[in-house]
Design a protein around this motif. Structure first.
Motif, mmCIF file in Angstrom:
data_model
loop_
_atom_site.group_PDB
_atom_site.id
_atom_site.type_symbol
_atom_site.label_atom_id
_atom_site.label_comp_id
_atom_site.label_asym_id
_atom_site.label_seq_id
_atom_site.Cartn_x
_atom_site.Cartn_y
_atom_site.Cartn_z
ATOM 1 N N GLN A 177 0.843 -1.194 0.000
ATOM 2 C CA GLN A 177 0.000 0.000 0.000
ATOM 3 C C GLN A 177 0.883 1.251 0.000
ATOM 4 O OE1 GLN A 177 -3.323 -0.209 -0.366
ATOM 5 N NE2 GLN A 177 -2.953 -2.392 -0.505
ATOM 6 N N ASN A 178 0.796 2.029 -1.055
ATOM 7 C CA ASN A 178 1.450 3.336 -1.112
ATOM 8 C C ASN A 178 0.430 4.357 -0.634
ATOM 9 O OD1 ASN A 178 3.825 2.363 -2.130
ATOM 10 N ND2 ASN A 178 3.871 3.716 -3.882
ATOM 11 N N TYR A 179 0.557 4.777 0.604
ATOM 12 C CA TYR A 179 -0.420 5.684 1.178
ATOM 13 C C TYR A 179 -0.167 7.105 0.698
ATOM 14 C CZ TYR A 179 -1.468 1.734 4.136
ATOM 15 O OH TYR A 179 -1.810 0.486 4.579
ATOM 16 N N PRO A 180 -1.226 7.815 0.332
ATOM 17 C CA PRO A 180 -1.066 9.195 -0.137
ATOM 18 C C PRO A 180 -0.944 10.173 1.026
ATOM 19 C CG PRO A 180 -3.374 8.590 -0.200
ATOM 20 C CD PRO A 180 -2.616 7.363 0.241
ATOM 21 N N VAL A 181 -0.487 11.378 0.691
ATOM 22 C CA VAL A 181 -0.505 12.494 1.631
ATOM 23 C C VAL A 181 -1.354 13.597 1.018
ATOM 24 C CG1 VAL A 181 1.755 11.985 2.651
ATOM 25 C CG2 VAL A 181 1.597 13.558 0.710
ATOM 26 N N SER A 182 -1.822 14.459 1.870
ATOM 27 C CA SER A 182 -2.572 15.624 1.423
ATOM 28 C C SER A 182 -1.589 16.693 0.942
ATOM 29 C CB SER A 182 -3.390 16.171 2.597
ATOM 30 O OG SER A 182 -3.864 17.456 2.306
ATOM 31 N N ILE A 183 -2.041 17.527 0.049
ATOM 32 C CA ILE A 183 -1.208 18.628 -0.440
ATOM 33 C C ILE A 183 -0.798 19.556 0.707
ATOM 34 C CG2 ILE A 183 -3.175 20.082 -1.084
ATOM 35 C CD1 ILE A 183 0.182 19.798 -2.985
ATOM 36 N N SER A 184 -1.548 19.544 1.792
ATOM 37 C CA SER A 184 -1.230 20.406 2.938
ATOM 38 C C SER A 184 -0.363 19.704 3.983
ATOM 39 C CB SER A 184 -2.522 20.913 3.581
ATOM 40 O OG SER A 184 -3.314 19.828 4.008
ATOM 41 N N SER A 185 0.147 18.516 3.677
ATOM 42 C CA SER A 185 0.979 17.773 4.625
ATOM 43 C C SER A 185 2.300 18.484 4.885
ATOM 44 C CB SER A 185 1.266 16.366 4.096
ATOM 45 O OG SER A 185 0.096 15.616 4.026
ATOM 46 N N ARG A 186 2.924 18.083 5.970
ATOM 47 C CA ARG A 186 4.218 18.657 6.355
ATOM 48 C C ARG A 186 5.368 17.788 5.842
ATOM 49 N NH1 ARG A 186 3.622 18.231 12.445
ATOM 50 N NH2 ARG A 186 3.249 16.198 11.592
ATOM 51 N N MET A 187 6.547 18.347 5.869
ATOM 52 C CA MET A 187 7.746 17.638 5.418
ATOM 53 C C MET A 187 7.934 16.340 6.196
ATOM 54 S SD MET A 187 10.026 17.864 3.201
ATOM 55 C CE MET A 187 11.445 16.907 2.806
ATOM 56 N N GLU A 188 7.627 16.340 7.477
ATOM 57 C CA GLU A 188 7.766 15.144 8.300
ATOM 58 C C GLU A 188 6.912 13.999 7.764
ATOM 59 O OE1 GLU A 188 7.037 18.208 9.545
ATOM 60 O OE2 GLU A 188 8.929 18.691 10.520
ATOM 61 N N ASP A 189 5.719 14.334 7.247
ATOM 62 C CA ASP A 189 4.842 13.310 6.671
ATOM 63 C C ASP A 189 5.475 12.689 5.424
ATOM 64 O OD1 ASP A 189 2.837 13.875 8.592
ATOM 65 O OD2 ASP A 189 2.116 15.533 7.360
ATOM 66 N N LEU A 190 6.072 13.535 4.597
ATOM 67 C CA LEU A 190 6.737 13.030 3.388
ATOM 68 C C LEU A 190 7.904 12.122 3.748
ATOM 69 C CD1 LEU A 190 6.937 16.114 0.999
ATOM 70 C CD2 LEU A 190 5.556 14.062 0.714
ATOM 71 N N ILE A 191 8.715 12.549 4.679
ATOM 72 C CA ILE A 191 9.889 11.764 5.052
ATOM 73 C C ILE A 191 9.483 10.417 5.619
ATOM 74 C CG2 ILE A 191 11.853 11.653 6.641
ATOM 75 C CD1 ILE A 191 12.130 14.713 6.221
ATOM 76 N N SER A 192 8.468 10.393 6.480
ATOM 77 C CA SER A 192 8.057 9.110 7.063
ATOM 78 C C SER A 192 7.508 8.160 6.002
ATOM 79 C CB SER A 192 7.041 9.320 8.191
ATOM 80 O OG SER A 192 5.837 9.822 7.686
ATOM 81 N N ARG A 193 6.832 8.678 4.993
ATOM 82 C CA ARG A 193 6.327 7.830 3.905
ATOM 83 C C ARG A 193 7.464 7.395 2.979
ATOM 84 N NH1 ARG A 193 0.776 9.325 3.895
ATOM 85 N NH2 ARG A 193 0.120 8.436 5.863
ATOM 86 N N ALA A 194 8.426 8.265 2.753
ATOM 87 C CA ALA A 194 9.533 7.953 1.838
ATOM 88 C C ALA A 194 10.406 6.820 2.361
ATOM 89 C CB ALA A 194 10.371 9.201 1.581
ATOM 90 N N VAL A 195 10.354 6.562 3.642
ATOM 91 C CA VAL A 195 11.108 5.443 4.206
ATOM 92 C C VAL A 195 10.614 4.127 3.600
ATOM 93 C CG1 VAL A 195 11.526 4.126 6.334
ATOM 94 C CG2 VAL A 195 11.670 6.632 6.353
ATOM 95 N N GLU A 196 9.318 4.035 3.347
ATOM 96 C CA GLU A 196 8.704 2.801 2.852
ATOM 97 C C GLU A 196 8.339 2.827 1.372
ATOM 98 O OE1 GLU A 196 8.319 0.094 4.740
ATOM 99 O OE2 GLU A 196 9.180 1.122 6.470
ATOM 100 N N GLN A 197 8.205 4.011 0.776
ATOM 101 C CA GLN A 197 7.675 4.144 -0.579
ATOM 102 C C GLN A 197 8.662 4.882 -1.478
ATOM 103 O OE1 GLN A 197 3.272 4.963 1.361
ATOM 104 N NE2 GLN A 197 3.834 6.188 -0.382
ATOM 105 N N ASN A 198 8.794 4.414 -2.730
ATOM 106 C CA ASN A 198 9.646 5.101 -3.702
ATOM 107 C C ASN A 198 9.048 6.430 -4.142
ATOM 108 O OD1 ASN A 198 11.656 3.152 -3.780
ATOM 109 N ND2 ASN A 198 10.594 1.991 -5.355
ATOM 110 N N PHE A 199 7.722 6.489 -4.126
ATOM 111 C CA PHE A 199 7.039 7.753 -4.412
ATOM 112 C C PHE A 199 5.828 7.860 -3.508
ATOM 113 C CE2 PHE A 199 5.025 4.784 -7.349
ATOM 114 C CZ PHE A 199 3.672 5.066 -7.200
ATOM 115 N N ILE A 200 5.412 9.092 -3.266
ATOM 116 C CA ILE A 200 4.274 9.345 -2.400
ATOM 117 C C ILE A 200 3.192 10.017 -3.226
ATOM 118 C CG2 ILE A 200 3.427 10.534 -0.340
ATOM 119 C CD1 ILE A 200 7.098 10.036 -0.597
#
Length: 142
Positions: free
Chosen positions: A83-106
């Motif tokens: 599961q590649n979980y999406p983020v909202s356009i209003s997400s913070r950098m911390e959200d991107l980094i935590s997802r990037a640990v598991e996903q090649n793209f968010i």
């Protein structure tokens, strides 16, 4: 830092409609040399990511399935194992980094869950190395 800073917009992203066929997925992955592609529904909402592994598992576990008849299998019939979980356009950098640990793209969605693009792990890592002052010392710098 804002997600929009890293966003690759939908018009520049390779994606498939959820009702596409297995054959279309295989051919698109081969042509673009991708191992995973986002899926969207008819309303434009993000519905997951299809991977090479998902396609291989379907091929392995479906008696009689071969490349010639993959045009009869819809992506809705293929289990998504990752599961590649999406983020909202209003997400913070911390959200991107935590997802990037598991996903090649968010995948990135708007407030109505409409797919608007992706953020690649590469841009996040480049941002982090630059923020740490490391980019100039790395041997693989572009």
């Amino acid at each position: 830092m804002n997600v929009a800073f890293f966003l690759i917009p939908k018009q520049d992203v390779i994606y498939l409609k959820i009702n596409s066929t297995m054959r279309q997925a295989i051919e698109k992955m081969e042509f673009h040399r991708y191992s995973a592609i986002p899926l969207i529904d008819d309303q434009g909402c993000y519905r997951g990511t299809i991977t090479e592994g998902d396609l291989l598992w379907k091929l392995k576990n479906t008696p009689g399935l071969n490349f010639q008849n993959t045009q009869s299998i819809r992506l809705t019939e293929i289990e998504q194992h990752i599961q590649n979980y999406p983020v909202s356009i209003s997400s913070r950098m911390e959200d991107l980094i935590s997802r990037a640990v598991e996903q090649n793209f968010i995948p990135v969605v708007d407030d109505q869950k409409i797919f608007i693009g992706i953020v690649r792990r590469r841009e996040i890592l480049e941002y982090c190395t630059k923020a740490l002052g490391m980019l100039e010392s790395l041997p693989f710098k572009d």
